[in-house]
Every structure is written in C-alpha cells, then in structure tokens.
Design an enzyme around this catalytic site. Structure first.
Site, PDB file in Angstrom:
ATOM      1  N   HIS A 107       1.111   9.463  -8.955  1.00 37.24           N
ATOM      2  CA  HIS A 107       1.269  10.694  -8.073  1.00 37.24           C
ATOM      3  C   HIS A 107       0.251  11.673  -8.240  1.00 37.24           C
ATOM      4  CE1 HIS A 107       3.953   9.309  -5.247  1.00 37.24           C
ATOM      5  NE2 HIS A 107       4.547   8.287  -6.330  1.00 37.24           N
ATOM      6  N   ARG A 136       1.712   0.533 -12.064  1.00 36.98           N
ATOM      7  CA  ARG A 136       0.547   1.181 -11.150  1.00 36.98           C
ATOM      8  C   ARG A 136      -0.035   2.291 -11.804  1.00 36.98           C
ATOM      9  NH1 ARG A 136       4.325   3.705  -6.040  1.00 36.98           N
ATOM     10  NH2 ARG A 136       2.668   5.477  -5.877  1.00 36.98           N
ATOM     11  N   ARG A 164       6.047  11.764   2.291  1.00 33.68           N
ATOM     12  CA  ARG A 164       6.981  11.826   1.164  1.00 33.68           C
ATOM     13  C   ARG A 164       7.923  12.892   0.917  1.00 33.68           C
ATOM     14  NH1 ARG A 164       1.599   9.600  -0.365  1.00 33.68           N
ATOM     15  NH2 ARG A 164       2.040   7.211  -1.190  1.00 33.68           N
ATOM     16  N   ASN A 207       1.171   0.273  -2.614  1.00 32.30           N
ATOM     17  CA  ASN A 207       1.037   0.738  -4.111  1.00 32.30           C
ATOM     18  C   ASN A 207       2.325   0.043  -4.790  1.00 32.30           C
ATOM     19  OD1 ASN A 207      -0.544   2.595  -2.858  1.00 32.30           O
ATOM     20  ND2 ASN A 207       0.893   4.177  -2.940  1.00 32.30           N
ATOM     21  N   ASP A 208       3.496  -0.170  -4.154  1.00 28.55           N
ATOM     22  CA  ASP A 208       4.488  -0.709  -5.075  1.00 28.55           C
ATOM     23  C   ASP A 208       4.601  -2.224  -4.680  1.00 28.55           C
ATOM     24  OD1 ASP A 208       5.916   1.222  -6.338  1.00 28.55           O
ATOM     25  OD2 ASP A 208       6.368   2.194  -4.549  1.00 28.55           O
ATOM     26  N   ARG A 239       9.835   9.635   5.317  1.00 29.21           N
ATOM     27  CA  ARG A 239      10.552   8.728   4.579  1.00 29.21           C
ATOM     28  C   ARG A 239      11.702   9.334   3.914  1.00 29.21           C
ATOM     29  NH1 ARG A 239       6.925   5.848  -0.070  1.00 29.21           N
ATOM     30  NH2 ARG A 239       7.278   7.939  -1.182  1.00 29.21           N
TER      31      ARG A 239
HETATM   32  C1  PEP Z   1       3.657   2.540  -1.525  1.00 31.29           C
HETATM   33  O1  PEP Z   1       4.317   2.145  -2.458  1.00 31.29           O
HETATM   34  O2  PEP Z   1       2.623   1.909  -1.268  1.00 31.29           O
HETATM   35  C2  PEP Z   1       3.832   3.799  -0.982  1.00 31.29           C
HETATM   36  C3  PEP Z   1       2.979   4.222   0.082  1.00 31.29           C
HETATM   37  O3  PEP Z   1       4.868   4.708  -1.486  1.00 31.29           O
HETATM   38  P1  PEP Z   1       4.629   5.551  -2.884  1.00 31.29           P
HETATM   39  O4  PEP Z   1       3.534   5.509  -3.355  1.00 31.29           O
HETATM   40  O5  PEP Z   1       5.237   6.820  -2.655  1.00 31.29           O
HETATM   41  O6  PEP Z   1       5.653   4.726  -3.879  1.00 31.29           O
HETATM   42 MG    MG Z   2       6.311   3.029  -2.828  1.00 32.22          MG
END
Ligand code: PEP
Ligand code: MG
Length: 602
Positions: free
Chosen positions: A201, A476, A308, A465-466, A344
């Site tokens: 983040h 990550r 977010r 990302n996840d 979200r």
């Molecule tokens: C992701 O996981 O790609 C996403 C957009 O959510 P976050 O990065 O907030 O987990």
């Molecule tokens: Mg995510």
C-alpha cells in the site's frame, strides 16, 4: 550499528520501482523515535467505557509488540538487551499501574492518551528526582514504555509522516498503511524504504499521489544520515547516496526531460480513450480518499473504478459512523457527477489493518480474516457501511464491489444482507436506487468458478495484485519473492482469459483494477484478452490512454492468441516485446521485470 561518524562516499542502491519520477532532496530518516503531541480530550459519560477498552487494547498491543521483538532476538536469556525489554513488558503487565490509569479515566473523564501521559510523567519525575542511578534508569524505562503505549493510542507512525520537513526524501525501514495514508505530495519529494514491493500500500499510495518511490532497498536506513543528499530514480528503482556535482548535474537533466514528457502527455486528459480502430475502453481511476477524486478528474478519469474504503477505517481508533461514511461517499459521488463510482466494501485485514477491527496479530494475515470475511463476521459493522453506500447511491451512479471473495456462499450472504438493508431504508422512507453488485476476482477459486459467479453478479473486477499473489503463492509485498510475483506468468494470463470469457458469456462486463492495468505491456495484454474497462492510479491515466490509442484491437487480439500458447513468463515477455517494441521500451515501474531481476541491495 553503522559508523555514523564520517560521511561515506557516494554509492548506488537498487530496489524495486514503486512509483515513477525523479527526485533530488535531503534525507529525512524515519527510523528514530517518533514524536508525539498530547491533547487531553474531555469525555462524555457514555464514552468512558469505550475509552477504557481502547486503553486496554493499546496496552495489549504494546505488550505483543514487545513480545514479538523479544522472540526475534537470538540471544541468551541473560543478554542485557533482552532483560531490559522483559522489564519493559513487566511494566505493561503491572495491574496497579493499569488500575490507576483506568480509575483516572473514569473519575476525571479524560481521554486515555492524556491520562497515560499524566500518570507516567508523574512516576517518571518521581524516579528521576530520586537519589541513585537505579531509580533514574527506571525513569528512562518508563519513558520508553510511555512512548510505546502512546504509539498505539495515537498512531504515532501516521503523525511522524505528517511532521516531515518540507521537500524531504523520506527514508524509512517500511511504511505502515496508516503512514502511507498520510503521505503529502506537497511536503515529500520521494520515498525510499528498506522493505516493500510494488503492490503494497505504500507503493499504491505513492503512485496515486504522484510521489516517486523506490522500495525494498535492503538497508538504506543504515547507509544514510539525516540531511544527506540523495538522487531517487523511481523509474528504474535506483537511489544514489551523496552524489558528486557531475552526477547531480546529469540527474537534473534527466529530471527535466521527464518533466517535458509529462507536459507532452498533458493534452491526453481531454482526448477519448479508444484504440486506433475506435474500440472504446473506458478508463477509470483508483482512489483511496475523497480528495483523490480531484486529481482523477483533472487527469481525465471517466469515473472511479475502485474506491478503496479501508483507508477511511485505518485512520481512526473506532468504527466510523454511518453518517461519516455517507458524507465521504457523497463527496466522491458529487465530484464525479453522473460518472460511475465503484465503492468497494471494506477490505480490512491483510496489510490493511483497521485499528478498531480487533483482528489482532495473525501469523498469516493475507490468508486470514480479510475483506468480505471480516465484513460477514461483523454484520453490524458491514450493515452500517452498506447503509451509507446505499444512501450515497441515490445521488449518482454508484456500484458496490466485494473484495477477497472466495466462495459463492459469501456472495449470496452479502447480497442477502444488502437486501435486508435496502428494505430497512425503504421502510424508513430513505430514497434509494438500484445498486449493481460486483465481485473482485482476486482469489483463484473465483476464476475456477467464474462461470457460476457471473450468473449471480452484475460485473466482475479483476484484482491482479492479489490474484498474482494467491495464484503464484508469492507475497505481494515481499522483495525476496518479487521475481516470482509476475503478471506475465502464463497462469495469470489464462486466469484472466477464463474470467473474461465467463463474464462475457453471461453478458456482464469485466474490468481490471490491479496495478497490472497501469503497465504498458500488460495494458495491451488486457485489451487483447477482452477486458472491457481499466481502472488505474490517477497518475497512470494519461500514459495508459496513450498506449490504448496507439494500437488496434485487432492486432492485440491476434497477439493474445499466440500468448495463450506460451509456457513460461520469459516466452510471454519475449513475444510481447517482439510484437510491441515501442511499448516494451517505455519504462513504467510497477511491474517487476523478470528479464532484469532487481538486485537486492548489499
Ligand atoms: C487487487 O488486489 O488487485 C486490488 C485492486 O485490490 P488491493 O490492492 O486493494 O488489494
Ligand atoms: Mg485486492
């Protein structure tokens, strides 16, 4: 400990590119004790019990923090450092001290931080005024423990970030989500940290605020001193410490070229987002706080593709009320007029810790109580958020997105709760509108079940990302496995392909909102795979639009047919580089480049 007596010569460290841009500035180290300011706040009688709970939790967390440090020290039990920390833990376990603080909160109706500060200061001054070395040393221990408790109560990390001198380059071991949420681009020129990867983040925040950042530098905090000059190259993931005049001059030239390139992208904000053969690809923005919507609009966002909301939760000690949440969502909806706003639901847990969540430390937080799991386990908190979202939805074009979904049971349960809340609001006479509901496809089980999932929701949003982290089992944010975490892995390509196919067969749209959507080659891949729209950090909107406008949809589809036959990441990268040499040459930093793995800093 590093020798900080004589200034070492210039040296270059390599890390992970996390946010683009060049910065020259003086180091501000964030590894020392964080400063704090106490403002005693009077409590209403109904607030007292909550404040006592907050104090107990802070004491518990401070104790856990000390235990974790003690467990991590590989020394014999009679090691003086270990003994000192054990003594500090005993102070935190002292029941009479806790009772004195609790009773004072109750009798004086003053906030916990004020009382803790008062009680400790009294003890400390008594000890420091006593005769004898022993008592004076205990006074110092108490001061240390006081700082630790206040650290928990006041989120000192966040305060430390706010009090950075202007035009500094922030150097820290790593930044917590609450610190990241406070990064101010008007004060901070750049960010360099020992740990962290391109999708944690701190990186996402730096990108969305336009602050150049290099993370995962290994041990930069030990190699610089406060006030050292450094050159930070966020495009290539490099920092140079204490440069000479020639290096400084060359770097300033690069910085100027970069500035010119940004100016040349300027007009793109107002041009439509479509390919050369006029295939429309709506381009939306990811935001973390309502103010980010202004930057998104000025950069040409067609809406908010990912709001977010957990950053809202991580900045405070208690849960936000329905009214507070409603006002925040309403601000974004009003700013965006009738453009889509995808809100979200809270994705607390993982690396996004909400102070009030009470989740405590989990040994494997990314596989733990996170996202929709937390929301469904705490229906009262979830309902409050749903009420706020539904009320804001009456004012514009709002959609709701569920994070960290791993089963259709979770989707059904969330929809059931949403239905209950909707009926409740209708009974209260609150105006509401239809609210499309979507799911983040970010856990492999949802890719596998994407055909069934697509029949039960209104849209899908791929959270790369996840999805990458869970598909490839590579954290990550961990720089040690950054070379494994890769969006160009054939398994990721096929997962996205399967998801898009399922969504389109069911007649719903599939978007992509992970950081992958902001990488030049990955953008082309996503277009070729048929993703309907992209959502990226505001600072990426114009570069991504430039890429979209430079290709035909026919060409990218054609390449993707070949891409789907690639067996390895390298094969896929080579195919894309051969097919799109111009895009491959653009250096945008988010996505680790497997052809040139980041060297860990020595
Ligand atoms: C992701 O996981 O790609 C996403 C957009 O959510 P976050 O990065 O907030 O987990
Ligand atoms: Mg995510």
């Amino acid at each position: 400990m590093p020798d900080r007596t004589k200034p070492p010569a210039t040296e270059t460290l390599t890390g992970v590119s996390a946010a683009p841009g060049f910065a020259v500035g003086k180091v501000h180290l964030l590894d020392g004790p964080r400063q704090y300011q106490i403002k005693e706040r009077s409590l209403e009688s109904h607030e007292v019990a909550g404040e006592v709970r907050r104090l107990r939790k802070a004491m518990r967390q401070a104790r856990d923090e000390l235990s974790a440090i003690c467990n991590g020290i590989d020394s014999p039990p009679d090691d003086p450092g270990l003994q000192l920390l054990t003594a500090h833990r005993m102070i935190l376990e002292d029941r009479s001290l806790l009772n004195t603080i609790v009773e004072t909160i109750k009798s004086d109706r003053v906030s916990a931080d004020g009382v803790v500060h008062r009680v400790f200061t009294e003890y400390i001054s008594r000890m420091e005024n006593s005769d004898g070395e022993y008592f004076r040393a205990r006074g110092e221990d108490m001061r240390d423990v006081l700082r630790r408790i206040l650290g928990q109560l006041l989120e000192l990390d966040a305060q430390a970030v706010k009090s950075i001198p202007k035009d500094a380059i922030l150097v820290a071991p790593e930044l917590s989500p609450s610190e990241s949420a406070c990064l101010d681009p008007r004060r901070i020129l750049g960010i360099a940290t020992d740990h962290g990867g391109p999708t944690n983040h701190a990186a996402i925040m730096a990108r969305s605020r336009g602050i150049p950042a290099v993370l995962g530098l290994g041990n930069i905090t030990a190699r610089v001193r406060e006030g050292d000059t450094i050159l930070l190259d966020g495009n290539h993931g490099r920092v140079q410490l204490r440069p000479g005049p020639a290096e400084l001059k060359a770097f300033r030239k690069l910085q100027e070229e970069e500035r010119r390139m940004r100016v040349s992208l300027g007009r793109l904000a107002r041009l439509p987002s479509h390919t050369k053969d006029l295939q429309r690809i709506p381009l939306l923005a990811n935001i973390e706080v309502p103010d980010d919507a202004d930057l998104a609009l000025s950069e040409g966002a067609e809406g908010i593709g990912l709001y977010r909301t957990e950053f809202f939760y991580s900045r405070r000690a208690g849960w936000p009320t329905e009214e507070e949440q409603f006002r925040a969502y309403r601000r974004v909806v009003r700013k965006m007029r009738n453009r889509p706003v995808v809100i979200r639901s809270m994705d607390v847990g993982g690396d996004k810790f909400a102070m009030a969540s009470g989740i405590g430390r989990e040994s494997n937080p990314f596989l733990g109580m996170r996202g929709i799991r937390f929301s469904l386990a705490h229906p009262e908190i979830f309902r409050t958020q749903l009420r706020a979202i539904l009320r804001a939805a009456a004012l514009g074009n709002v959609r709701i997105l569920l994070p960290m979904v791993s089963s259709l049971d979770e989707v059904r349960e969330a929809k059931r709760l949403l239905g209950t809340v909707r009926r409740e609001l209708e009974r209260e006479g609150v105006p509401i509108r239809a609210l499309p509901i979507g799911v983040m496809v970010e856990i492999p089980s949802m890719v596998v079940l994407s055909d069934l999932l697509s029949r039960e929701v209104d849209f899908l949003s791929i959270g790369s990302n996840d999805l990458i982290q869970y598909t490839l089992a590579a954290d990550r944010g961990n720089e040690n496995v950054a070379h494994i975490y890769n969006p160009f892995h054939p398994a990721i390509l096929r997962s996205i392909y399967q998801t898009v196919e399922s969504g389109h067969r069911a007649g719903i749209s599939v978007s992509s909102c992970g950081e992958m959507s902001g990488d030049p080659l990955a953008v082309l891949l996503l277009l070729g795979l048929g993703v309907d729209q992209l959502s990226v950090s505001p600072s990426r909107l114009k570069p991504v639009k430039q890429i979209i406008r430079s290709v035909t949809i026919r060409d990218v589809r054609h390449i993707v047919e070949d891409a789907l036959t690639c067996a390895t990441t390298l094969e896929l990268r080579e195919l894309l580089t051969r097919s799109f040499p111009a895009a491959a040459e653009l250096v945008w930093p988010d996505v680790p480049d497997d052809s040139e793995p980041a060297e860990p800093a020595s």
